[in-house]
Scaffold this motif. Structure first.
Motif, PDB file in Angstrom:
ATOM      1  N   THR A  19       3.062  -9.583   2.644  1.00 33.44           N
ATOM      2  CA  THR A  19       4.286  -9.658   3.452  1.00 33.44           C
ATOM      3  C   THR A  19       5.339  -8.675   2.954  1.00 33.44           C
ATOM      4  O   THR A  19       5.974  -7.958   3.750  1.00 33.44           O
ATOM      5  N   ILE A  20       5.519  -8.603   1.634  1.00 37.23           N
ATOM      6  CA  ILE A  20       6.527  -7.708   1.060  1.00 37.23           C
ATOM      7  C   ILE A  20       6.154  -6.247   1.307  1.00 37.23           C
ATOM      8  O   ILE A  20       6.983  -5.442   1.754  1.00 37.23           O
TER       9      ILE A  20
ATOM     10  N   VAL B 163       7.194  -1.080   7.099  1.00 35.08           N
ATOM     11  CA  VAL B 163       7.827  -1.044   8.425  1.00 35.08           C
ATOM     12  C   VAL B 163       9.247  -0.500   8.320  1.00 35.08           C
ATOM     13  O   VAL B 163       9.688   0.311   9.154  1.00 35.08           O
ATOM     14  N   ALA B 164       9.978  -0.926   7.276  1.00 37.58           N
ATOM     15  CA  ALA B 164      11.351  -0.420   7.089  1.00 37.58           C
ATOM     16  C   ALA B 164      11.338   1.081   6.830  1.00 37.58           C
ATOM     17  O   ALA B 164      12.187   1.818   7.336  1.00 37.58           O
TER      18      ALA B 164
ATOM     19  N   GLU C 252      -0.631 -13.472  -0.066  1.00 35.11           N
ATOM     20  CA  GLU C 252       0.120 -13.442   1.185  1.00 35.11           C
ATOM     21  C   GLU C 252       1.540 -12.916   0.974  1.00 35.11           C
ATOM     22  O   GLU C 252       2.061 -12.150   1.793  1.00 35.11           O
ATOM     23  N   TRP C 253       2.178 -13.309  -0.126  1.00 29.71           N
ATOM     24  CA  TRP C 253       3.515 -12.815  -0.419  1.00 29.71           C
ATOM     25  C   TRP C 253       3.500 -11.302  -0.660  1.00 29.71           C
ATOM     26  O   TRP C 253       4.370 -10.577  -0.150  1.00 29.71           O
TER      27      TRP C 253
ATOM     28  N   THR D 297       4.173  -4.998   3.582  1.00 28.00           N
ATOM     29  CA  THR D 297       4.241  -4.693   5.015  1.00 28.00           C
ATOM     30  C   THR D 297       5.685  -4.488   5.460  1.00 28.00           C
ATOM     31  O   THR D 297       5.999  -3.568   6.226  1.00 28.00           O
ATOM     32  N   SER D 298       6.584  -5.328   4.971  1.00 24.10           N
ATOM     33  CA  SER D 298       8.002  -5.203   5.329  1.00 24.10           C
ATOM     34  C   SER D 298       8.574  -3.878   4.837  1.00 24.10           C
ATOM     35  O   SER D 298       9.323  -3.204   5.559  1.00 24.10           O
ATOM     36  N   VAL D 299       8.227  -3.508   3.608  1.00 24.86           N
ATOM     37  CA  VAL D 299       8.702  -2.233   3.071  1.00 24.86           C
ATOM     38  C   VAL D 299       8.161  -1.069   3.899  1.00 24.86           C
ATOM     39  O   VAL D 299       8.886  -0.114   4.215  1.00 24.86           O
TER      40      VAL D 299
ATOM     41  N   THR E 279      13.563   3.242   9.488  1.00 19.87           N
ATOM     42  CA  THR E 279      14.872   3.724   9.024  1.00 19.87           C
ATOM     43  C   THR E 279      15.129   5.193   9.345  1.00 19.87           C
ATOM     44  O   THR E 279      16.187   5.523   9.906  1.00 19.87           O
TER      45      THR E 279
END
Length: 285
Positions: free
Chosen positions: A86-87, A93-94, A82-83, A89-91, A98
């Motif tokens: 999450t990491i 999306v950013a 899960e971590w 996916t966040s990268v 950006t």
């Protein structure tokens, strides 16, 4: 196994189709190659994620296929996985957001030397207005809209008397000069869009929205409405001509101004030049 093989074919086929597809953007004719670069980056990021997920699904179908004597393990949680999800996916999306933020900042930062043109949308045609010799557009209000004043200009504003009006005709723009496009709608939501310019923005009744661009290639370009605006939406088309400065100035001198149309509506007989210029340009006054 058949489904896993089909997923692999789907992933690889999508990549090949994208690379060999004959359907792509029209050749750009403005300074907004940044938008093309941003979209290309988006294709790469979403494409890599799509292929990775589909191939992972194919792998899972093969790796965890039913086999005699095996039993699935029950794991209700996996915090490590899960971590990582999450990491990543966040990268992702950013990375998608950006570049768009940088392009948006450029998109709304209009050069001080930009010319001004107003585009008014109505069911179902485009109208245009340019400032006259004073360089200032007169004020307007939809409550002023009449058959004699279809764009709703303020007849008491002296800045509007020399405004150049083009009702239902073609818009001409000078080559390699930035232009700020003010967008106004008289009835419903429209969206003025020339694909070769890349830039566009919704036209919302009661608001004045805007965008800017610099025409970089001479030519005649089709303008469409990119927002469903009623039963005649498909007929809402216009023409934008980008040309050298000399040709642009010659065209500008042939156009009528608001004072002429107002005088014609008042029956003073001073609107003769309005009718003549409409005949020359093939547009309606």
């Amino acid at each position: 196994m058949k489904i896993a093989f089909a997923l692999i074919v789907l992933a690889l086929g999508s990549v090949v189709f994208h690379l060999l597809s004959p359907w792509w953007w029209t050749p750009i004719a403005s300074n907004w190659d940044y938008i093309d670069h941003t979209i290309t980056l988006t294709f790469w990021i979403t494409g890599i994620v799509f292929v990775a997920i589909v191939l992972f699904m194919a792998y899972c179908l093969w790796r965890f296929r039913h086999q005699a004597g095996t039993q699935a393990a029950y794991e209700p949680e996996n915090k490590r996985l899960e971590w990582w999800l999450t990491i990543l996916t966040s990268v992702g999306v950013a990375a998608l957001l950006t570049p768009g933020l940088f392009v948006w900042h450029q998109f709304v930062t209009v050069p001080k030397e930009a010319d001004v043109v107003e585009i008014i949308g109505q069911q179902w045609q485009w109208n245009f207005r340019l400032p006259g010799k004073d360089g200032v557009l007169g004020t307007s209000d939809t409550r002023n809209v009449t058959p004699e004043n279809p764009l709703g200009l303020n007849p008491n504003d002296p800045h509007g008397e020399d405004d150049v009006l083009i009702a239902g005709g073609d818009l001409h723009l000078p080559l390699n000069r930035p232009v700020r496009v003010l967008l106004r709608s008289i009835d419903t939501i429209h969206d003025f869009y020339v694909p070769e310019f890349r830039a566009k923005m919704d036209m919302v009744p009661g608001m004045v929205t805007y965008f800017w661009f610099t025409p970089t290639r001479p030519g005649t370009f089709a303008a469409i409405c990119a927002e469903l605006c009623g039963t005649g939406h498909y007929t809402m088309r216009g023409v934008v001509v980008v040309e050298e400065e000399g040709a642009y100035q010659a065209w500008l001198q042939e156009q009528s101004i608001f004072k002429q149309s107002a005088d014609a509506g008042n029956g003073t007989g001073e609107g003769t030049s309005l009718a003549l210029s409409a005949t020359k340009t093939g547009s309606a006054p």
